[in-house]
Design an enzyme around this catalytic site. Structure first.
Site, PDB file in Angstrom:
ATOM      1  N   ASN A   1       0.685  -1.298  -0.057  1.00 57.43           N
ATOM      2  CA  ASN A   1      -0.100  -0.091  -0.149  1.00 57.43           C
ATOM      3  C   ASN A   1       1.120   1.368  -0.084  1.00 57.43           C
ATOM      4  O   ASN A   1       2.031   1.047   0.298  1.00 57.43           O
ATOM      5  CB  ASN A   1      -0.927  -0.016   1.258  1.00 57.43           C
TER       6      ASN A   1
ATOM      7  N   HIS B   1       5.080   6.371  -6.587  1.00 57.13           N
ATOM      8  CA  HIS B   1       5.446   5.089  -5.753  1.00 57.13           C
ATOM      9  C   HIS B   1       6.849   4.824  -5.203  1.00 57.13           C
ATOM     10  O   HIS B   1       7.905   5.309  -5.885  1.00 57.13           O
ATOM     11  CB  HIS B   1       4.939   4.012  -6.972  1.00 57.13           C
TER      12      HIS B   1
END
Length: 182
Positions: free
Chosen positions: A33, A44
């Site tokens: 997550n 990310h």
């Protein structure tokens, strides 16, 4: 990178981080997550101690060390990034078993729609929880999702002291070789 304050990081809990995806990728990497740094920046694996980007390069997936802000360039290499659970947290242990199961269900739908050759879940514990596979180990799995094969990789978080960047790069390199052979 701009310095983020504790208030910036706390506000990031409510932000969704967009996937970096396209149809028919060679490998779709799947994090557990988003961390708060990732949610705050929108990139990310953005925490400086995370080894994802160095390991991606060391394993031969990318020709140079990329920065999180260059994540869209992954698509040109046939690579993408998503997450099991969309909710940002400071630590993955803040996620519930139900979030993992629901995340696994949604991930399977996403993978069936996008049809990557390989789904690479980074984190064996997350994979086990999301797909109720208590016996899963690092490496290729018997499970497929549609036509997509599944590989479990070591979690590149700096908290994962069991794996060095070099040993992670070897495992990621095994996946890269399998993806090139596909």
């Amino acid at each position: 990178m701009t310095r983020l304050t504790p208030a910036d990081l706390e506000a990031a809990r409510d932000r969704l981080v967009p996937d970096v995806v396209a149809d028919g990728l060679s490998v779709l990497f799947c994090g557990i997550n988003p961390g708060l740094m990732t949610a705050a920046t929108g990139y990310h694996f953005a925490r400086p101690g995370n080894r994802f980007w160095p390991v991606l390069h060391l394993s031969g997936f990318t020709p140079r060390l990329m920065k999180p802000a260059e994540q869209e360039e992954l698509l040109s290499y046939g690579l993408g990034i998503t997450n099991v659970v969309a909710r940002a947290t400071a630590r993955a242990d803040e996620l519930s078993a139900e979030e993992y199961r629901e995340g696994g269900r949604l991930l399977a739908e996403r993978v069936a729609r996008l049809r990557p050759t390989w789904l690479a879940v980074v984190g064996v514990t997350a994979y086990r929880a999301a797909f109720d596979d208590r016996k899963a180990r690092i490496g290729p799995q018997e499970r497929t999702i549609g036509s997509s094969r599944v590989w479990v990789l070591p979690n590149p978080s700096g908290l994962n002291a069991h794996w060095t960047a070099a040993t992670m790069a070897e495992e990621y390199g095994r996946l890269r070789s399998a993806a090139e052979a596909s």
